[in-house]
Design an enzyme around this catalytic site. Structure first.
Site, PDB file in Angstrom:
ATOM      1  N   TYR A  92      12.832 -10.526  17.432  1.00 20.89           N
ATOM      2  CA  TYR A  92      12.802 -10.716  15.973  1.00 20.89           C
ATOM      3  C   TYR A  92      13.589 -11.924  15.501  1.00 20.89           C
ATOM      4  O   TYR A  92      14.197 -11.913  14.445  1.00 20.89           O
ATOM      5  CB  TYR A  92      13.285  -9.446  15.248  1.00 20.89           C
ATOM      6  CG  TYR A  92      12.279  -8.320  15.360  1.00 20.89           C
ATOM      7  CD1 TYR A  92      11.156  -8.301  14.543  1.00 20.89           C
ATOM      8  CD2 TYR A  92      12.431  -7.299  16.291  1.00 20.89           C
ATOM      9  CE1 TYR A  92      10.215  -7.298  14.645  1.00 20.89           C
ATOM     10  CE2 TYR A  92      11.493  -6.287  16.409  1.00 20.89           C
ATOM     11  CZ  TYR A  92      10.394  -6.291  15.573  1.00 20.89           C
ATOM     12  OH  TYR A  92       9.460  -5.296  15.675  1.00 20.89           O
ATOM     13  N   LYS A 118      18.940   5.028  10.493  1.00 17.74           N
ATOM     14  CA  LYS A 118      17.509   4.681  10.388  1.00 17.74           C
ATOM     15  C   LYS A 118      17.282   3.530   9.408  1.00 17.74           C
ATOM     16  O   LYS A 118      16.658   2.525   9.755  1.00 17.74           O
ATOM     17  CB  LYS A 118      16.707   5.927   9.963  1.00 17.74           C
ATOM     18  CG  LYS A 118      15.282   5.665   9.511  1.00 17.74           C
ATOM     19  CD  LYS A 118      14.381   5.142  10.609  1.00 17.74           C
ATOM     20  CE  LYS A 118      12.981   4.840  10.069  1.00 17.74           C
ATOM     21  NZ  LYS A 118      12.149   4.091  11.003  1.00 17.74           N
ATOM     22  N   ASP A 152      -2.228  19.412   8.004  1.00 17.14           N
ATOM     23  CA  ASP A 152      -2.390  18.405   6.953  1.00 17.14           C
ATOM     24  C   ASP A 152      -3.045  19.065   5.739  1.00 17.14           C
ATOM     25  O   ASP A 152      -3.605  20.166   5.842  1.00 17.14           O
ATOM     26  CB  ASP A 152      -3.234  17.227   7.453  1.00 17.14           C
ATOM     27  CG  ASP A 152      -2.877  15.934   6.719  1.00 17.14           C
ATOM     28  OD1 ASP A 152      -2.260  15.038   7.325  1.00 17.14           O
ATOM     29  OD2 ASP A 152      -3.210  15.824   5.513  1.00 17.14           O
ATOM     30  N   ASN A 208      13.841 -17.518   9.745  1.00 20.23           N
ATOM     31  CA  ASN A 208      13.003 -18.309   8.845  1.00 20.23           C
ATOM     32  C   ASN A 208      13.824 -19.319   8.041  1.00 20.23           C
ATOM     33  O   ASN A 208      13.336 -20.402   7.717  1.00 20.23           O
ATOM     34  CB  ASN A 208      12.188 -17.388   7.930  1.00 20.23           C
ATOM     35  CG  ASN A 208      11.076 -16.701   8.708  1.00 20.23           C
ATOM     36  OD1 ASN A 208      10.608 -17.239   9.718  1.00 20.23           O
ATOM     37  ND2 ASN A 208      10.659 -15.533   8.273  1.00 20.23           N
ATOM     38  N   LYS A 241       0.806  -8.036  10.540  1.00 14.49           N
ATOM     39  CA  LYS A 241       1.238  -8.376  11.891  1.00 14.49           C
ATOM     40  C   LYS A 241       0.038  -8.203  12.825  1.00 14.49           C
ATOM     41  O   LYS A 241      -0.972  -7.627  12.390  1.00 14.49           O
ATOM     42  CB  LYS A 241       2.416  -7.492  12.340  1.00 14.49           C
ATOM     43  CG  LYS A 241       2.051  -6.023  12.496  1.00 14.49           C
ATOM     44  CD  LYS A 241       3.257  -5.200  12.792  1.00 14.49           C
ATOM     45  CE  LYS A 241       3.630  -5.146  14.241  1.00 14.49           C
ATOM     46  NZ  LYS A 241       2.723  -4.492  15.167  1.00 14.49           N
ATOM     47  N   CYS A 258       6.843  -0.656   6.297  1.00 17.99           N
ATOM     48  CA  CYS A 258       8.206  -0.165   6.589  1.00 17.99           C
ATOM     49  C   CYS A 258       9.320  -1.151   6.243  1.00 17.99           C
ATOM     50  O   CYS A 258      10.221  -0.818   5.472  1.00 17.99           O
ATOM     51  CB  CYS A 258       8.315   0.221   8.061  1.00 17.99           C
ATOM     52  SG  CYS A 258       7.399   1.696   8.457  1.00 17.99           S
ATOM     53  N   THR A 304      10.985   9.086   6.902  1.00 24.48           N
ATOM     54  CA  THR A 304      12.162   8.300   6.528  1.00 24.48           C
ATOM     55  C   THR A 304      12.692   8.809   5.181  1.00 24.48           C
ATOM     56  O   THR A 304      11.936   8.892   4.210  1.00 24.48           O
ATOM     57  CB  THR A 304      11.792   6.800   6.397  1.00 24.48           C
ATOM     58  OG1 THR A 304      11.033   6.433   7.543  1.00 24.48           O
ATOM     59  CG2 THR A 304      13.022   5.939   6.297  1.00 24.48           C
TER      60      THR A 304
HETATM   61  N1  LIG Z   1       3.752   4.317   9.657  1.00 28.04           N
HETATM   62  C1  LIG Z   1       4.851   3.791  10.188  1.00 28.04           C
HETATM   63  O1  LIG Z   1       4.844   2.689  10.774  1.00 28.04           O
HETATM   64  C2  LIG Z   1       6.168   4.523  10.123  1.00 28.04           C
HETATM   65  C3  LIG Z   1       7.228   4.108  10.937  1.00 28.04           C
HETATM   66  C4  LIG Z   1       8.440   4.766  10.868  1.00 28.04           C
HETATM   67  C5  LIG Z   1       8.585   5.795   9.961  1.00 28.04           C
HETATM   68  N2  LIG Z   1       7.546   6.182   9.161  1.00 28.04           N
HETATM   69  C6  LIG Z   1       7.762   7.260   8.196  1.00 28.04           C
HETATM   70  O2  LIG Z   1       6.944   8.367   8.533  1.00 28.04           O
HETATM   71  C7  LIG Z   1       6.524   9.035   7.345  1.00 28.04           C
HETATM   72  C8  LIG Z   1       5.008   9.156   7.358  1.00 28.04           C
HETATM   73  O3  LIG Z   1       4.471   7.849   7.330  1.00 28.04           O
HETATM   74  P1  LIG Z   1       2.929   7.594   7.639  1.00 28.04           P
HETATM   75  O4  LIG Z   1       2.776   6.119   7.647  1.00 28.04           O
HETATM   76  O5  LIG Z   1       2.485   8.372   8.827  1.00 28.04           O
HETATM   77  O6  LIG Z   1       2.271   8.217   6.304  1.00 28.04           O
HETATM   78  P2  LIG Z   1       0.726   8.496   6.015  1.00 28.04           P
HETATM   79  O7  LIG Z   1       0.573   8.357   4.548  1.00 28.04           O
HETATM   80  O8  LIG Z   1      -0.121   7.665   6.918  1.00 28.04           O
HETATM   81  O9  LIG Z   1       0.525  10.014   6.442  1.00 28.04           O
HETATM   82  C9  LIG Z   1       1.079  11.098   5.761  1.00 28.04           C
HETATM   83  C10 LIG Z   1       0.204  12.328   6.017  1.00 28.04           C
HETATM   84  O10 LIG Z   1       0.834  13.456   5.451  1.00 28.04           O
HETATM   85  C11 LIG Z   1      -0.168  14.278   4.853  1.00 28.04           C
HETATM   86  N3  LIG Z   1       0.473  15.161   3.885  1.00 28.04           N
HETATM   87  C12 LIG Z   1       0.911  14.899   2.626  1.00 28.04           C
HETATM   88  N4  LIG Z   1       1.457  15.990   2.077  1.00 28.04           N
HETATM   89  C13 LIG Z   1       1.390  16.971   3.000  1.00 28.04           C
HETATM   90  C14 LIG Z   1       1.801  18.327   3.031  1.00 28.04           C
HETATM   91  N5  LIG Z   1       2.434  18.880   2.008  1.00 28.04           N
HETATM   92  N6  LIG Z   1       1.564  19.026   4.139  1.00 28.04           N
HETATM   93  C15 LIG Z   1       0.936  18.474   5.200  1.00 28.04           C
HETATM   94  N7  LIG Z   1       0.517  17.212   5.230  1.00 28.04           N
HETATM   95  C16 LIG Z   1       0.742  16.463   4.148  1.00 28.04           C
HETATM   96  C17 LIG Z   1      -1.148  13.281   4.264  1.00 28.04           C
HETATM   97  O11 LIG Z   1      -2.402  13.862   4.003  1.00 28.04           O
HETATM   98  C18 LIG Z   1      -1.187  12.232   5.387  1.00 28.04           C
HETATM   99  O12 LIG Z   1      -2.165  12.549   6.351  1.00 28.04           O
HETATM  100  C19 LIG Z   1       7.090   8.217   6.183  1.00 28.04           C
HETATM  101  O13 LIG Z   1       8.293   8.775   5.745  1.00 28.04           O
HETATM  102  C20 LIG Z   1       7.337   6.868   6.786  1.00 28.04           C
HETATM  103  O14 LIG Z   1       8.363   6.149   6.155  1.00 28.04           O
HETATM  104  C21 LIG Z   1       6.326   5.577   9.234  1.00 28.04           C
END
Ligand SMILES: NC(=O)c1ccc[n+]([C@@H]2O[C@H](COP(=O)([O-])OP(=O)(O)OC[C@H]3O[C@@H](n4cnc5c(N)ncnc54)[C@H](O)[C@@H]3O)[C@@H](O)[C@H]2O)c1
Length: 439
Positions: free
Chosen positions: A261, A215, A34, A230, A332, A272, A126
């Site tokens: 759902y 996706k 990170d 709804n 939620k 999301c 995503t």
């Molecule tokens: N959170 C969800 O419910 C969920 C569900 C499905 C898909 N996704 C997808 O997963 C991806 C991440 O989502 P998230 O909610 O975990 O995001 P988030 O913002 O919680 O986490 C992203 C992380 O990436 C780190 N980061 C940013 N730039 C970086 C780099 N260059 N190198 C290393 N680390 C870096 C940030 O510091 C952070 O810790 C998104 O594309 C999202 O659409 C999320």
């Protein structure tokens, strides 16, 4: 590739840290990368910087099995497969930004230059269709000077998890979606998941572009289903004796529809669903196709908020200075996240219109304080919140909200149960969203 591969997870956020913890819990050696130094320190101490059901315990147990670092060279040299799980924020047109993804790809590619053995790069974030090929493959080949399929592998492998149950969903998926640049990469990923999943999921293997479309289509379809339920609820509410829950339950038993759902309630929200729905429409526009259905779903979902505000106002219209108990602020249950929460939007509008609100949420209260400020009274539990309230609104289906009795409520108080949580026979003055009554 060795028999038991080593994994690096790039981006230790809400999804990435859960991904790292799940792989580590199944015996994989995991390196987390990170850019956030505090996050790295916290993970190395076995303390979760992310609030998610079961994650703190899992990280504590995995202490020492996940090594967090900011050093890409170390991570790539000491792992065989890298999952990129950085944020891909929405842009104004609804598509996703590749800003963080491109930075991560550049860093991985620089490290790949000197790596001798085959390394599989997996995009989990995503992304818009064609990103894996046009952005991922392009950057990796250009910067590393190596060839995709020969020197390194590439795949798109998104997750279908819901916040609040990420660990369970990750370990028990209905399907594992693998968009593979070549069969070898798909085989490696399938092998990893076979050693990780606690169920026997369907492996949907296809090209990266088909996986990218799958996706965003999946989430768009789910938002359509929620919005249909709804709309059905709004119709039933106007027809005496009709009950949208009874209708939806029967509809859901048809295997063409399915039970999930299709529950009447508040509209969808969170980080999301709204954005994936918009991304589907944006994807259509990019190829000059109309996406009226996705756009209408978004519009109908947004209209839900004012419809419910109107209903709440009419329920208290005869009372002077009514006190409203508002149960649930997160988007939620089982999460502190308030992003695009319809419950919080409704509470905010009511406060703005001068109503007196007492609020309670098991996890989202602190986050909600940033939005509602000092304009509401914060309660310490459900019973404290409903005490002396004229109207009790069950806005989010947290399990603990049905944990009260008629004796805990003010005499003649009204209840608006948006999710069918309460026993209708037990309470007198209860209104169920989606249930028609004589005017
Ligand atoms: N959170 C969800 O419910 C969920 C569900 C499905 C898909 N996704 C997808 O997963 C991806 C991440 O989502 P998230 O909610 O975990 O995001 P988030 O913002 O919680 O986490 C992203 C992380 O990436 C780190 N980061 C940013 N730039 C970086 C780099 N260059 N190198 C290393 N680390 C870096 C940030 O510091 C952070 O810790 C998104 O594309 C999202 O659409 C999320």
């Amino acid at each position: 590739m060795p028999k038991k591969v080593s994994i690096s997870v790039i981006g230790l956020g809400k999804l990435g840290l859960c991904t790292a913890a799940c792989f580590a819990s199944k015996g994989f050696s995991v390196i987390g990368v990170d850019v956030d130094i505090d996050k790295i320190d916290s993970v190395n101490k076995g303390i979760s910087p992310v609030q998610e059901t079961g994650l703190a315990e899992l990280l504590m147990r995995a202490k020492g099995k996940i090594k967090a670092t900011a050093d890409y060279n170390y991570a790539i040299a000491n792992s065989d497969v890298s999952f990129i799980v950085v944020a891909t924020p929405s842009l104004a047109d609804g598509s996703f930004s590749n800003e963080y993804l491109e930075k991560a790809l550049h860093k991985i590619a620089e490290s790949l230059r000197t790596k001798k053995s085959y390394h599989l790069v997996v995009i989990t974030s995503t992304v818009m269709p064609q990103t894996t090929d046009k952005v991922g493959k392009f950057i990796l080949e250009k910067v590393s000077g190596k060839k995709c399929g020969k020197d390194f592998g590439l795949a798109y492998n998104p997750e279908f998890i819901a916040l609040g149950s990420v660990l369970h969903d990750f370990l028990n998926p209905d399907l594992v979606l693998i968009g593979e640049a070549n069969i070898k990469d798909g085989n490696i990923l399938e092998g990893i998941y076979k050693n990780t999943c606690e169920n026997k999921p369907y492996f949907a293997r296809m090209s990266p572009v088909n996986a990218e479309i799958t996706k965003i289509s999946l989430n768009c379809y789910v938002t359509t289903k929620i919005t249909f339920a709804n709309s059905l609820s709004a119709i039933c509410e106007k027809i005496p004796e009709a009950d949208a829950r009874v209708v939806a339950n029967a509809l859901g038993m048809d295997s063409r529809i399915g039970r999930k759902y299709i529950n009447p309630g508040l509209g969808y929200g969170g980080p999301c669903f709204p954005r994936d729905n918009k991304a589907f429409a944006a994807c259509a526009h990019l190829v000059e196709v109309q996406a009226k259905l996705a756009e209408m779903v978004d519009q109908v979902n947004n209209e839900q908020v004012m419809q419910l505000v109107g209903k709440i106002k009419s329920l208290v219209s005869r009372l002077k200075d009514p006190v409203i108990a508002f149960l649930g602020l997160s988007y939620k249950p089982n999460t502190p996240i308030i992003e695009d929460s319809q419950a919080l939007s409704i509470a905010k509008i009511l406060v703005h219109e001068g109503y007196s609100l007492k609020v309670y949420d098991p996890q989202a209260q602190d986050n909600a304080k940033g939005v509602l400020g000092d304009f509401v009274k914060y309660s310490k539990n459900t019973k404290d919140c409903i005490k002396n309230a004229d109207l009790i609104i069950l806005a989010v289906p947290w399990r603990e909200f049905n944990n009260f009795n008629p004796g805990d409520t003010k005499k003649n108080s009204l209840i608006l149960d948006c999710w069918g949580l309460l026993d209708m026979k037990k309470f007198k003055n209860i209104k169920l969203l989606g249930k028609g009554e004589e005017e």
